[in-house]
Motif scaffolding. Structure first.
Motif, PDB file in Angstrom:
ATOM      1  N   GLU A 205       0.828  -1.206   0.000  1.00 17.25           N
ATOM      2  CA  GLU A 205       0.000   0.000   0.000  1.00 17.25           C
ATOM      3  C   GLU A 205       0.864   1.260   0.000  1.00 17.25           C
ATOM      4  N   THR A 206       1.977   1.225   0.724  1.00 18.49           N
ATOM      5  CA  THR A 206       2.886   2.378   0.779  1.00 18.49           C
ATOM      6  C   THR A 206       3.469   2.686  -0.592  1.00 18.49           C
ATOM      7  N   LEU A 207       3.916   1.649  -1.299  1.00 15.62           N
ATOM      8  CA  LEU A 207       4.521   1.845  -2.621  1.00 15.62           C
ATOM      9  C   LEU A 207       3.503   2.381  -3.632  1.00 15.62           C
ATOM     10  N   LYS A 208       2.229   1.993  -3.445  1.00 14.88           N
ATOM     11  CA  LYS A 208       1.180   2.514  -4.328  1.00 14.88           C
ATOM     12  C   LYS A 208       0.836   3.960  -3.992  1.00 14.88           C
ATOM     13  N   ALA A 209       0.668   4.228  -2.688  1.00 11.35           N
ATOM     14  CA  ALA A 209       0.235   5.569  -2.254  1.00 11.35           C
ATOM     15  C   ALA A 209       1.371   6.575  -2.282  1.00 11.35           C
ATOM     16  N   GLN A 210       2.619   6.084  -2.154  1.00  9.62           N
ATOM     17  CA  GLN A 210       3.786   6.964  -2.078  1.00  9.62           C
ATOM     18  C   GLN A 210       3.677   7.950  -0.909  1.00  9.62           C
ATOM     19  N   SER A 211       3.049   7.462   0.172  1.00  8.80           N
ATOM     20  CA  SER A 211       2.896   8.273   1.383  1.00  8.80           C
ATOM     21  C   SER A 211       2.481   7.349   2.524  1.00  8.80           C
TER      22      SER A 211
END
Length: 240
Positions: A205-211
């Protein structure tokens, strides 16, 4: 009988040149099959630069890697020494595969083999540093490095805050390429089945959201909250 003797002598003398030159055929064959070191063979043998990493002593045993470089590219990694332990034996192939993909020591820790993973990364980074130092000594290598550095985004690895929870400590490490989050790994996490299942979801999820604005994983609220907190601290530290 006196006339026969000169004839025999001459006949024998006539055969002498044949006997004297016959061994030269065998000598030519030997010289053509004798090993010869040629410039191409030397170049082939020296096409890769092999560097040994630092020997790292751990509670499981010593670990040391050897890295082969083709220019700036890591083409092979092997362990010269490693702990005689089932978790280490299972982890090392994964660590090597990650290294060849990442082309750096910024790789994920293998779950259940944290000690081995950390020692592997330390020894690997030492080998990379030695190779980089040797390459920088060459003017052509320096020019090549500066050119690639100007076109490629800078890479930075930042550790987030260590967050203590009722399940155990949580701490993330984030790798940035420019402003992009390119990788997230866990430096510490609770030894709990729900955490083990939740962490890959949180990283994805972090790599997708970039946040750090990601959803909490159901059934792992405590781990999710600590993960987000440590992740945000790493993002803030990178921007500082």
């Amino acid at each position: 009988m006196k006339r026969v003797i000169p004839v025999l002598v001459l006949s024998v003398a006539g055969l002498i040149p044949v006997w004297r030159y016959e061994p030269s055929i065998g000598g030519t064959t030997a010289s053509t099959t004798e090993p010869v070191t040629s410039p191409s063979a030397s170049a082939s043998a020296s096409s890769g630069t092999v560097v040994k990493g630092t020997l790292i002593n751990t509670s499981k045993g010593p670990l040391q890697v050897q890295v082969t470089f083709d220019g700036d590219k890591i083409t092979a990694v092997k362990t010269l020494q490693q702990p005689d332990h089932p978790q280490t034996e299972a982890a090392v192939p994964k660590l090597i595969a990650e290294t060849l993909t990442a082309q750096s020591a910024d790789i994920d820790t293998v779950t259940g083999a944290t000690i081995t993973s950390d020692a592997y990364e330390d020894s690997l980074q030492a080998a990379i540093d030695v190779a980089a130092k040797a390459a920088s000594a060459s003017p052509s290598a320096t020019a090549s490095t500066s050119t690639s550095a100007s076109t490629a985004p800078s890479k930075q690895t930042v550790a987030g805050t260590l967050v203590n929870t009722s399940k155990g400590p949580v701490q993330v490490q984030v790798t940035f390429e420019g402003d992009k989050i390119s990788a997230v790994s866990m430096l510490q996490q609770p030894n709990h089945p729900q955490t083990t299942a939740a962490v890959p979801v949180l990283i994805e999820e972090t790599l997708k959201a970039q946040s750090s604005k990601i959803d909490t994983v159901s059934g792992a609220t405590i781990t999710s909250g600590a993960y987000v907190q440590s992740l945000q601290a790493a993002i803030d530290a990178k921007g500082a």
